[in-house]
Write a protein that holds these residues in place. Structure first.
Motif, PDB file in Angstrom:
ATOM      1  N   ASP A   1      45.704  47.964  26.967  1.00 31.33           N
ATOM      2  CA  ASP A   1      46.041  47.871  28.385  1.00 31.33           C
ATOM      3  C   ASP A   1      45.513  49.083  29.155  1.00 31.33           C
ATOM      4  OD1 ASP A   1      47.433  46.795  30.723  1.00 31.33           O
ATOM      5  OD2 ASP A   1      48.883  48.424  30.412  1.00 31.33           O
ATOM      6  N   THR A   2      45.697  50.273  28.585  1.00 33.92           N
ATOM      7  CA  THR A   2      45.252  51.489  29.262  1.00 33.92           C
ATOM      8  C   THR A   2      43.731  51.545  29.352  1.00 33.92           C
ATOM      9  OG1 THR A   2      47.198  52.627  28.359  1.00 33.92           O
ATOM     10  CG2 THR A   2      45.451  54.008  29.254  1.00 33.92           C
ATOM     11  N   ARG A   3      43.051  51.182  28.301  1.00 36.28           N
ATOM     12  CA  ARG A   3      41.584  51.185  28.302  1.00 36.28           C
ATOM     13  C   ARG A   3      41.029  50.217  29.355  1.00 36.28           C
ATOM     14  NH1 ARG A   3      38.559  52.550  23.665  1.00 36.28           N
ATOM     15  NH2 ARG A   3      37.587  50.477  23.626  1.00 36.28           N
ATOM     16  N   GLU A   4      41.630  49.058  29.467  1.00 38.30           N
ATOM     17  CA  GLU A   4      41.151  48.085  30.448  1.00 38.30           C
ATOM     18  C   GLU A   4      41.391  48.576  31.876  1.00 38.30           C
ATOM     19  OE1 GLU A   4      39.575  44.871  32.423  1.00 38.30           O
ATOM     20  OE2 GLU A   4      39.246  45.655  30.398  1.00 38.30           O
ATOM     21  N   ARG A   5      42.548  49.152  32.120  1.00 43.01           N
ATOM     22  CA  ARG A   5      42.812  49.712  33.446  1.00 43.01           C
ATOM     23  C   ARG A   5      41.835  50.843  33.776  1.00 43.01           C
ATOM     24  NH1 ARG A   5      48.033  48.646  35.653  1.00 43.01           N
ATOM     25  NH2 ARG A   5      49.325  47.325  34.302  1.00 43.01           N
ATOM     26  N   ALA A   6      41.577  51.694  32.794  1.00 42.64           N
ATOM     27  CA  ALA A   6      40.637  52.799  33.006  1.00 42.64           C
ATOM     28  C   ALA A   6      39.219  52.282  33.244  1.00 42.64           C
ATOM     29  CB  ALA A   6      40.668  53.730  31.800  1.00 42.64           C
ATOM     30  N   ARG A   7      38.844  51.238  32.520  1.00 43.40           N
ATOM     31  CA  ARG A   7      37.499  50.667  32.695  1.00 43.40           C
ATOM     32  C   ARG A   7      37.306  50.151  34.114  1.00 43.40           C
ATOM     33  NH1 ARG A   7      35.022  46.270  33.360  1.00 43.40           N
ATOM     34  NH2 ARG A   7      36.956  45.060  33.354  1.00 43.40           N
ATOM     35  N   ARG A   8      38.354  49.504  34.653  1.00 43.32           N
ATOM     36  CA  ARG A   8      38.224  48.954  36.012  1.00 43.32           C
ATOM     37  C   ARG A   8      38.155  50.056  37.061  1.00 43.32           C
ATOM     38  NH1 ARG A   8      42.865  44.736  36.736  1.00 43.32           N
ATOM     39  NH2 ARG A   8      43.765  45.570  34.813  1.00 43.32           N
ATOM     40  N   VAL A   9      38.931  51.130  36.879  1.00 43.58           N
ATOM     41  CA  VAL A   9      38.839  52.263  37.808  1.00 43.58           C
ATOM     42  C   VAL A   9      37.449  52.875  37.741  1.00 43.58           C
ATOM     43  CG1 VAL A   9      39.676  54.597  38.295  1.00 43.58           C
ATOM     44  CG2 VAL A   9      41.302  52.765  37.789  1.00 43.58           C
TER      45      VAL A   9
END
Length: 400
Positions: A382-390
């Motif tokens: 979840d954190t990696r995906e959120r970071a990727r979008r930012v």
């Protein structure tokens, strides 16, 4: 006439069988069948020289010494790098509770405390080896002087003295070496405190090493300690003050706590294990377009933005692992990738979980227990995906 019950008859028969076995195997024969043992203590010089190769960096070795000072209740720890060519030295002075002579002797003994022993909740140690192995990884002469109740004691390990007699035992020398007494002057007049002195820095001051190299080392050490102890250094409730050459170390917070441009921080999540409660909190850091040049430089960390992504594992608020994905992943372990460089996850484990997490002597590696891997993988995904979008959308509102 007394009647004998069947149970008594059976008991009598067992006794007769037992006596028969004793006749067949007399005491001398039983002793011969016992496993033979020999006393095989390690040779002091060979063992001490071998322990120097555990892989400490200078910064990691000093962090281990600071651990001891904090566990001893120190409110201030001063590290001094004194340049004198091949005679250069490092001093670590704290204002902790100090040690009596018997306590100092125990502290200087290798393996004094079993790693299986229960430690105090605030204790940063585990193996009873750090002071010795960390110090001797950097120097050939370790001197420790301590004051408790106004009384000073001093002991030292001197590898060159031991090497002069290869058959020598585990000999601790009393008092400082000839010409070194002056370096203990900072303890004079103190009611309590401890001074650790590193001399003969053969693993640091090598051929061609200059004063500029020594100064560069202090910068690297400061960056490492600022990261490892940042939670103990920061805020109004700071537990300790660290100084290098009289310069106070400023904490480096990998999570940019309180920054107005930070896009996401999760609420804390916890999981109870056999070793105790593990608490996680996930963070996505701001895109660099939302930071000033100075903020971008300050928050990249000692290893840079991409290398600093991942899990930050803490034990009693002391950082053990700074970044990386702990071998987690789906079909294969995740690598550090540019697209996920804004993802950082804080993990707090108790010191009762050291064995579960396979904490090593240097306190620089940790591996999550199998029971937590699915939970940690889900948090990281979840954190990696959120970071990727930012990262991909340059800090603009993320598409749903």
């Amino acid at each position: 006439e007394t009647l004998i019950t069947p149970r008594q008859q059976a008991s009598k028969a067992r006794s007769q069988t037992h006596r028969a076995r004793l006749r067949v195997f007399p005491r001398e024969r039983l002793l011969e069948m016992t496993a033979k043992t020999r006393n095989a203590p390690p040779r002091a010089t060979a063992m001490l020289e071998s322990l120097r190769g555990l892989g400490y960096s200078t910064a990691a070795a000093l962090a281990d010494i600071v651990d001891n000072s904090i566990s001893a209740g120190a409110s201030e720890v001063r590290i001094e790098f004194q340049w004198d060519g091949p005679g250069s030295r490092v001093l670590i002075l704290d204002d902790g509770q100090g040690m009596s002579d018997p306590e100092l002797e125990d502290a200087m003994r290798l393996g004094d405390k079993s790693p299986l022993a229960t430690r105090a909740a605030h204790d940063l140690g585990r193996f009873g080896m750090g002071l010795k192995t960390a110090s001797l990884s950097q120097c050939r002469r370790l001197t420790v002087a301590s004051v408790k109740g106004g009384k000073q004691s001093c002991l030292r390990w001197d590898l060159d003295e031991l090497a002069a007699d290869p058959e020598s035992d585990w000999l601790l020398f009393e008092g400082p070496a000839e010409g070194s007494k002056q370096h203990l002057a900072s303890l004079e007049g103190k009611a309590s405190g401890t001074l650790v002195l590193w001399e003969k820095l053969d693993r640091i001051v090598t051929t061609g090493y200059t004063v500029d190299d020594y100064l560069a080392l202090t910068v690297a050490v400061e960056a490492h300690l600022a990261m490892v102890f940042h939670r103990l250094l920061q805020g109004s409730r700071a537990r300790v003050k660290l100084l290098i050459n009289s310069h106070a170390i400023k904490p480096w917070d990998p999570f940019m706590s309180g920054h107005p441009a930070k896009p996401w921080t999760s609420p804390p999540a916890s999981m109870r294990t056999d070793g105790g409660l593990v608490v996680a909190q996930c963070h996505v850091l701001p895109h660099h377009d939302k930071l000033t040049r100075e903020e971008f430089r300050e928050n990249e960390g000692p290893a840079g933005w991409t290398a600093q992504q991942g899990f930050y594992v803490y034990r009693n608020e002391r950082l053990l692992v700074a970044g990386g994905w702990l071998g987690l992943g789906n079909s294969k372990a995740w690598n550090r990738e540019e697209a996920h460089r804004l993802a950082r996850i804080q993990l707090d484990i108790p010191n009762t979980a050291d064995a579960d997490w396979k904490i090593d002597v240097r306190k620089s590696t940790a591996r999550p227990p199998v029971a937590l891997r699915t939970w940690l993988t889900r948090l990281a995904e979840d954190t990696r995906e959120r970071a990727r979008r930012v990262f991909a959308y340059r800090g603009t509102p993320m598409p749903t």
